[in-house]
Scaffold this active site. Structure first.
Site, mmCIF file in Angstrom:
data_model
loop_
_atom_site.group_PDB
_atom_site.id
_atom_site.type_symbol
_atom_site.label_atom_id
_atom_site.label_comp_id
_atom_site.label_asym_id
_atom_site.label_seq_id
_atom_site.Cartn_x
_atom_site.Cartn_y
_atom_site.Cartn_z
ATOM 1 N N THR A 47 0.820 -1.326 0.141
ATOM 2 C CA THR A 47 -0.012 0.057 -0.016
ATOM 3 C C THR A 47 0.679 1.280 0.088
ATOM 4 O O THR A 47 0.521 2.321 -0.673
ATOM 5 C CB THR A 47 -0.808 0.088 1.329
ATOM 6 O OG1 THR A 47 -1.960 -0.895 1.127
ATOM 7 C CG2 THR A 47 -1.766 1.421 1.353
ATOM 8 N N TYR A 61 -8.179 0.526 -3.456
ATOM 9 C CA TYR A 61 -7.104 1.181 -4.332
ATOM 10 C C TYR A 61 -6.286 -0.001 -4.815
ATOM 11 O O TYR A 61 -6.504 -1.264 -4.303
ATOM 12 C CB TYR A 61 -6.158 2.002 -3.584
ATOM 13 C CG TYR A 61 -5.647 1.150 -2.235
ATOM 14 C CD1 TYR A 61 -6.216 1.425 -1.083
ATOM 15 C CD2 TYR A 61 -4.665 0.519 -2.402
ATOM 16 C CE1 TYR A 61 -5.811 0.702 0.269
ATOM 17 C CE2 TYR A 61 -4.089 -0.329 -1.267
ATOM 18 C CZ TYR A 61 -4.852 0.008 -0.014
ATOM 19 O OH TYR A 61 -4.113 -0.788 1.158
ATOM 20 N N THR A 127 1.635 -4.312 4.091
ATOM 21 C CA THR A 127 1.483 -4.719 5.701
ATOM 22 C C THR A 127 1.094 -6.215 6.005
ATOM 23 O O THR A 127 1.059 -6.598 7.094
ATOM 24 C CB THR A 127 0.543 -3.690 6.213
ATOM 25 O OG1 THR A 127 -0.759 -3.726 5.642
ATOM 26 C CG2 THR A 127 0.984 -2.180 6.232
ATOM 27 N N ASP A 128 0.382 -6.636 4.792
ATOM 28 C CA ASP A 128 -0.063 -8.122 5.196
ATOM 29 C C ASP A 128 0.811 -8.923 5.714
ATOM 30 O O ASP A 128 0.450 -9.805 6.732
ATOM 31 C CB ASP A 128 -1.045 -8.693 3.824
ATOM 32 C CG ASP A 128 -2.117 -7.732 3.611
ATOM 33 O OD1 ASP A 128 -2.607 -7.033 4.594
ATOM 34 O OD2 ASP A 128 -3.000 -7.736 2.882
ATOM 35 N N LYS A 200 0.321 -7.260 12.539
ATOM 36 C CA LYS A 200 -0.676 -6.621 12.235
ATOM 37 C C LYS A 200 -1.939 -6.996 13.034
ATOM 38 O O LYS A 200 -2.157 -8.142 12.949
ATOM 39 C CB LYS A 200 -0.804 -6.842 10.691
ATOM 40 C CG LYS A 200 -1.875 -5.949 9.962
ATOM 41 C CD LYS A 200 -2.064 -5.860 8.601
ATOM 42 C CE LYS A 200 -3.019 -5.082 8.095
ATOM 43 N NZ LYS A 200 -3.208 -5.063 6.474
ATOM 44 N N GLU A 320 -1.578 -28.306 29.411
ATOM 45 C CA GLU A 320 -2.973 -28.796 29.232
ATOM 46 C C GLU A 320 -2.295 -30.078 28.411
ATOM 47 O O GLU A 320 -3.197 -31.084 28.415
ATOM 48 C CB GLU A 320 -3.865 -27.963 28.310
ATOM 49 C CG GLU A 320 -5.238 -28.609 28.563
ATOM 50 C CD GLU A 320 -6.171 -27.656 28.197
ATOM 51 O OE1 GLU A 320 -7.297 -28.032 27.701
ATOM 52 O OE2 GLU A 320 -5.802 -26.405 27.793
HETATM 53 N N1 GLU Z 1 -2.752 -6.533 0.459
HETATM 54 C C1 GLU Z 1 -1.516 -5.623 0.174
HETATM 55 C C2 GLU Z 1 -0.222 -5.762 0.699
HETATM 56 O O1 GLU Z 1 -0.172 -6.473 1.858
HETATM 57 C C3 GLU Z 1 -1.849 -4.216 0.658
HETATM 58 C C4 GLU Z 1 -2.043 -4.112 2.246
HETATM 59 C C5 GLU Z 1 -1.059 -3.020 2.681
HETATM 60 O O2 GLU Z 1 0.053 -2.943 2.033
HETATM 61 O O3 GLU Z 1 -1.540 -2.387 3.590
HETATM 62 O O4 GLU Z 1 0.752 -5.374 0.199
#
Ligand code: GLU
Length: 363
Positions: A47, A61, A127-128, A200, A320
Site C-alpha cells: 500500500t 485502491y 502490511t499483510d 498486524k 494442558e
Molecule cells: N494487501 C496488500 C499488501 O499487503 C496491501 C495492504 C497493505 O500494504 O497495507 O501489500
C-alpha cells in the site's frame, strides 16, 4: 497521479550531531546534519506504493503501483536527513510473498549492508505479511546496521495518507546510530517495534501494528526516542545466515476451532509440510479427537509446533498438553505466522525436537 503530496510544512530541520552511545539509550537521537547517512530504500510494493482512484479512496485502491523513485521524489524532506537511493526489488502486494521471494530479498539486503558506503537499509513492504518478512530478516541478516521495514495503511493518493511520514521516519531511524545492533525494526505510525514480534493487529486503521510487549520507542519530528531493547537473539547473534540458504522447507499452519476437521492436519502433511504450526485455541491446545492424528504425524517425522490463535500471551509447555510425552514443540510467544518462519529456518539446521524447542525459547 501525485504520490506522497508533500503537504507538510518544511520543519526547518536543523539536526544535531549524534550523541555518544551511552547517551543514545536516554537522549533523543537526530540524524547527523554534518555527515548525512547513506540509506538504501529497497522497495517491494504494498500500500505504501499504492494508488487509488480518488483522494477519498483510503481503503479501495491498487497496491504496488508507484515506483520507488517516485516515492522518494515525493518526500524532498528525505534529503535533509540522509543520502537516499531506491531499489525496486519487487512490485507486489505482500500476500503474494513466497519463500523464494523472502530468500531473494534477504540476500539483497545482506549484500547491501555489507557495502561500506551503506549505513542502513529501509524495506518498504505491504502490511499483510510485513510481520513475516521483518522476523525473517531479523533472523538471517548478520549485521548491526539498522534495517527498518515500513509500510502504510493508506495509499499515497488518499487524504491523510500515512506512508509519507512512515517512510520519512523509517529513513531517520535507519540513519540513527542508536538504532544499530537492535535487530530488524518496524516503523509504523510513529512507533518503533522489533521485527521479532511486531504484528498486524488491526486492519483498516493506521495504528495497525503492535507488539504484545509494547513498542521499543518512537520517532517524532526527526528524533528517535528509545524505551526498551529486544532481549531475544537476532542478526549478529543468530545461528541462521541468509548467505548459506538456498531454499526453505515447507511449513504450514492449521487453524484450531471448536469442531475442527482433523483432516486439515493430514492435508498439511500431504502438501509436503515438514512441520505443522498448530494455531490452537487458548494455550495452543489440540482437541482430544485430534491427538491421535498428530501423534501419527509426529511418528512419521513431521514436527508439531503448538502456537495459539490468541493474539497475546504465550504457550506454556506441558500444561494442558504433555509436549514431552508427544515430542511436540511450543512456539513460546510467537504467533503462528512468526512460528512458521522460525520453524522453517530451524529445520534447515536440525531435525531434533530438543533443538527446535531451544530455538523457540531463544529467538
Ligand atoms: N494487501 C496488500 C499488501 O499487503 C496491501 C495492504 C497493505 O500494504 O497495507 O501489500
Amino acid at each position: 497521479m501525485r504520490a506522497f503530496l508533500p503537504f507538510m510544512l518544511r520543519a526547518g530541520l536543523t539536526a544535531l550531531v549524534a550523541a555518544n552511545t551511552a547517551c543514545a539509550q536516554v537522549a533523543p537521537q537526530m540524524a547527523n546534519a554534518g555527515v548525512k547517512p547513506n540509506i538504501v530504500i529497497v522497495a517491494t510494493g504494498g500500500t505504501i506504493a499504492g494508488a487509488g482512484a480518488t483522494t477519498a479512496n483510503s481503503a479501495t485502491y491498487q497496491a504496488a503501483k508507484v515506483p520507488v523513485d517516485k516515492l522518494i521524489a515525493g518526500i524532498p524532506e528525505l534529503n535533509d536527513v540522509a543520502n537516499v537511493r531506491g531499489e525496486q526489488t519487487f512490485q507486489i502486494a505482500s500476500e503474494s510473498f513466497t519463500n523464494d521471494r523472502l530468500l531473494q530479498l534477504g540476500k539483497r539486503v545482506s549484500a547491501l549492508v555489507k557495502e561500506p558506503g551503506v549505513d542502513g537499509v529501509v524495506v518498504t513492504h505491504g502490511t499483510d505479511t510485513l510481520e513475516e518478512t521483518s522476523f525473517f530478516l531479523n533472523l538471517v541478516v548478520h549485521t548491526d546496521k539498522p534495517i527498518v521495514v515500513v509500510g502504510s495503511m493508506r495509499p499515497g493518493t488518499a487524504m491523510s495518507a500515512d506512508g509519507m511520514l512512515n517512510l520519512y521516519n523509517a529513513v531517520v531511524l535507519a540513519g540513527t546510530p542508536s538504532a544499530r545492533g537492535k535487530g530488524v525494526l518496524v516503523e509504523m505510525n510513529d512507533d518503533i517495534l522489533t521485527g521479532r514480534d511486531a504484528a498486524k493487529r488491526i486492519n483498516i486503521k493506521t495504528n495497525a501494528f503492535a507488539s504484545a510487549w509494547g513498542p521499543l520507542g518512537m520517532v517524532v519530528e526527526n528524533k528517535v526516542y528509545w524505551f526498551r531493547a529486544p532481549v531475544k537473539r537476532h542478526t549478529m547473534q543468530s545461528e541462521f545466515d541468509i548467505d548459506m540458504l538456498t531454499t526453505l522447507p515447507e511449513v504450514q499452519i492449521v487453524y484450531g476451532s471448536g469442531n475442527m476437521a482433523v483432516e486439515m492436519y493430514d492435508a498439511a502433511v500431504k502438501a509436503g509440510a515438514k512441520a505443522i504450526i498448530n494455531a490452537g485455541v487458548g494455550n495452543g491446545s489440540v482437541p482430544n479427537y485430534a491427538v491421535d492424528t498428530l501423534k501419527k504425524i509426529r511418528a512419521g517425522g513431521v514436527h508439531v509446533v503448538r502456537s495459539s490463535r490468541v493474539a497475546d500471551g504465550f504457550v506454556i509447555r506441558n500444561s494442558e498438553q504433555p509436549d514431552d510425552q508427544y515430542d511436540w514443540v511450543v512456539a513460546h510467544d510467537l504467533n503462528p505466522q512468526k512460528a512458521k518462519i522460525l520453524a522453517a529456518l530451524a529445520l534447515t539446521r536440525t531435525n531434533s525436537t530438543a533443538e527446535l524447542q531451544r530455538m523457540f525459547w531463544e529467538y
